[in-house]
Write a protein that holds these residues in place. Structure first.
Motif, mmCIF file in Angstrom:
data_model
loop_
_atom_site.group_PDB
_atom_site.id
_atom_site.type_symbol
_atom_site.label_atom_id
_atom_site.label_comp_id
_atom_site.label_asym_id
_atom_site.label_seq_id
_atom_site.Cartn_x
_atom_site.Cartn_y
_atom_site.Cartn_z
ATOM 1 N N LEU A 177 -1.686 1.446 -7.321
ATOM 2 C CA LEU A 177 -2.927 1.818 -6.653
ATOM 3 C C LEU A 177 -3.733 0.569 -6.355
ATOM 4 O O LEU A 177 -3.459 -0.512 -6.889
ATOM 5 C CB LEU A 177 -3.766 2.775 -7.511
ATOM 6 N N ILE A 178 -4.750 0.748 -5.493
ATOM 7 C CA ILE A 178 -5.666 -0.327 -5.133
ATOM 8 C C ILE A 178 -7.042 0.019 -5.687
ATOM 9 O O ILE A 178 -7.597 1.071 -5.366
ATOM 10 C CB ILE A 178 -5.770 -0.493 -3.604
ATOM 11 N N LYS A 179 -7.596 -0.854 -6.519
ATOM 12 C CA LYS A 179 -8.927 -0.629 -7.092
ATOM 13 C C LYS A 179 -9.958 -1.428 -6.296
ATOM 14 O O LYS A 179 -9.797 -2.618 -6.055
ATOM 15 C CB LYS A 179 -8.929 -1.083 -8.554
ATOM 16 N N VAL A 180 -11.036 -0.758 -5.893
ATOM 17 C CA VAL A 180 -12.149 -1.410 -5.203
ATOM 18 C C VAL A 180 -13.441 -0.957 -5.873
ATOM 19 O O VAL A 180 -13.432 -0.079 -6.734
ATOM 20 C CB VAL A 180 -12.167 -1.084 -3.698
ATOM 21 N N ALA A 181 -14.564 -1.534 -5.481
ATOM 22 C CA ALA A 181 -15.830 -1.202 -6.138
ATOM 23 C C ALA A 181 -16.989 -1.291 -5.168
ATOM 24 O O ALA A 181 -17.083 -2.229 -4.370
ATOM 25 C CB ALA A 181 -16.077 -2.142 -7.321
ATOM 26 N N HIS A 210 -3.452 -0.077 2.334
ATOM 27 C CA HIS A 210 -3.076 1.344 2.285
ATOM 28 C C HIS A 210 -2.245 1.721 3.502
ATOM 29 O O HIS A 210 -1.207 2.387 3.378
ATOM 30 C CB HIS A 210 -4.310 2.239 2.221
ATOM 31 N N HIS A 211 -2.698 1.337 4.692
ATOM 32 C CA HIS A 211 -1.973 1.712 5.899
ATOM 33 C C HIS A 211 -0.575 1.077 5.937
ATOM 34 O O HIS A 211 0.346 1.645 6.535
ATOM 35 C CB HIS A 211 -2.779 1.317 7.132
ATOM 36 N N ALA A 212 -0.419 -0.063 5.258
ATOM 37 C CA ALA A 212 0.887 -0.713 5.221
ATOM 38 C C ALA A 212 1.815 -0.101 4.176
ATOM 39 O O ALA A 212 3.049 -0.181 4.312
ATOM 40 C CB ALA A 212 0.714 -2.202 4.926
ATOM 41 N N THR A 213 1.248 0.521 3.135
ATOM 42 C CA THR A 213 2.077 0.953 2.010
ATOM 43 C C THR A 213 1.967 2.437 1.665
ATOM 44 O O THR A 213 2.874 2.992 1.047
ATOM 45 C CB THR A 213 1.685 0.176 0.740
ATOM 46 N N ALA A 267 -10.220 4.940 8.583
ATOM 47 C CA ALA A 267 -9.184 5.961 8.786
ATOM 48 C C ALA A 267 -8.215 6.124 7.622
ATOM 49 O O ALA A 267 -7.034 6.440 7.812
ATOM 50 C CB ALA A 267 -8.399 5.656 10.073
ATOM 51 N N VAL A 268 -8.715 5.925 6.395
ATOM 52 C CA VAL A 268 -7.898 6.241 5.220
ATOM 53 C C VAL A 268 -8.006 7.743 4.977
ATOM 54 O O VAL A 268 -9.113 8.279 4.884
ATOM 55 C CB VAL A 268 -8.393 5.473 3.980
#
Length: 309
Positions: free
Chosen positions: A141-145, A166-169, A195-196
């Motif tokens: 997963l990708i964590k952001v804040a 996200h769009h790549a994976t 556009a996620v």
């Protein structure tokens, strides 16, 4: 129905754990947001950095029926990615690791500047190839804040990179909301401008701002809603948690609810066993065994299971 995904039969969906990809159904009971290891420039002397202690916590969780832990410690926060496979093998608990970045305050001066121009590339590499310092281990997963009641320039830059990765994976994006705020700002940026798909976004720390109207608005987007960090007396957590979960479940949003312990320092709450020792029985009594099973098993399986590209 909100919180659902479509499946491409040519590309089986899977959760990306530190020991490889597995079907979501094999996660079992899941702590959807926690930290086995965590280090912050903003919290000197409060590091989670003891492999032996991390193993003891995993074993205590497993003894209560726990099957998986999702570690939200992103790049540069002492996540000890190379240690995670051994912990998973020894304890039998599946571990999902994170790439991404936290708020800028959690990093020492000068650490991020060389990284920022190529964030999306770094995130994508860690999701598909190797996490830094851990050959053969991939993030799931990708964590952001966000910032407090808004998004600063750092947050926007990181979220744009996360959306690109996200769009790549296909990877899910998990969001730290400072004190539970800026939820709608995040949805507007990630799901609107970038556009996620909303069902690939996990909104964290909603328990810290128990605004039921906001929770319902966020739920209608289709995102997953994480109530994480229980039993902190300085936050509106346990004493309103069941009210929040009940209101969302009564409105049909049970499939989007997640729970996590979010242990960030050695003294940050009772830890992951508390989810199963205390919260699970309370949820079963108040909302029923079916809801408890969804929140702890079925929903994490769907939140972290994606069709990897």
């Amino acid at each position: 129905m909100t919180g659902t995904t479509t499946t491409d039969p040519a590309r089986p969906a899977a959760v990306r754990t530190v020991l490889g990809d597995v079907p979501g159904s094999r996660l079992g009971v899941c702590d959807a947001h926690d930290h086995l290891f965590f280090r912050s420039h903003a919290l000197p002397g409060q590091e989670l950095d003891d492999p032996g202690e991390a193993e003891a916590r995993l074993r205590a969780f497993q003894a209560l029926g726990g099957g998986a832990v999702v570690q939200w410690s992103p790049y540069g926060t002492g996540r000890r990615a190379a240690d995670l496979p051994g912990l998973a093998r020894r304890t039998g608990v599946r571990i999902v690791a994170a790439t991404g970045l936290h708020q800028a305050a959690h990093y020492p001066p000068g650490m991020l500047e060389p990284l920022l121009p190529r964030l999306a590339e770094v995130f994508t590499e860690e999701l598909t190839s190797d996490m830094r310092g851990a050959p053969g281990v991939r993030a799931g997963l990708i964590k952001v804040a966000g910032a407090f009641h808004g998004l600063d320039d750092h947050a926007r830059h990181v979220m744009r990179a996360a959306a690109e990765a996200h769009h790549a994976t296909g990877a899910p994006i998990a969001v730290h909301h400072e004190m539970g705020t800026a939820v709608l700002d995040v949805l507007d940026l990630l799901c609107g401008q970038l556009a996620v798909p909303a069902h690939r976004v996990i909104l964290g720390h909603l328990n810290r701002s128990p605004d039921l109207r906001l929770h319902h608005q966020a739920a209608r987007s289709g995102a997953f809603l994480a109530f994480d960090g229980p039993s902190r007396a300085n936050h509106a957590t346990d004493w309103r948690l069941l009210d929040c979960l009940t209101a969302l479940a009564d409105s049909g949003h049970t499939p989007q609810l997640l729970l996590g312990a979010d242990t960030t320092t050695p003294t940050a709450g009772p830890g992951m066993p508390y989810l199963l020792r205390v919260l699970r029985p309370r949820i079963e009594r108040e909302l029923g065994a079916e809801v408890a099973e969804a929140v702890l098993r079925g929903n994490p399986a769907r939140a972290f299971e994606v069709e990897w590209r």
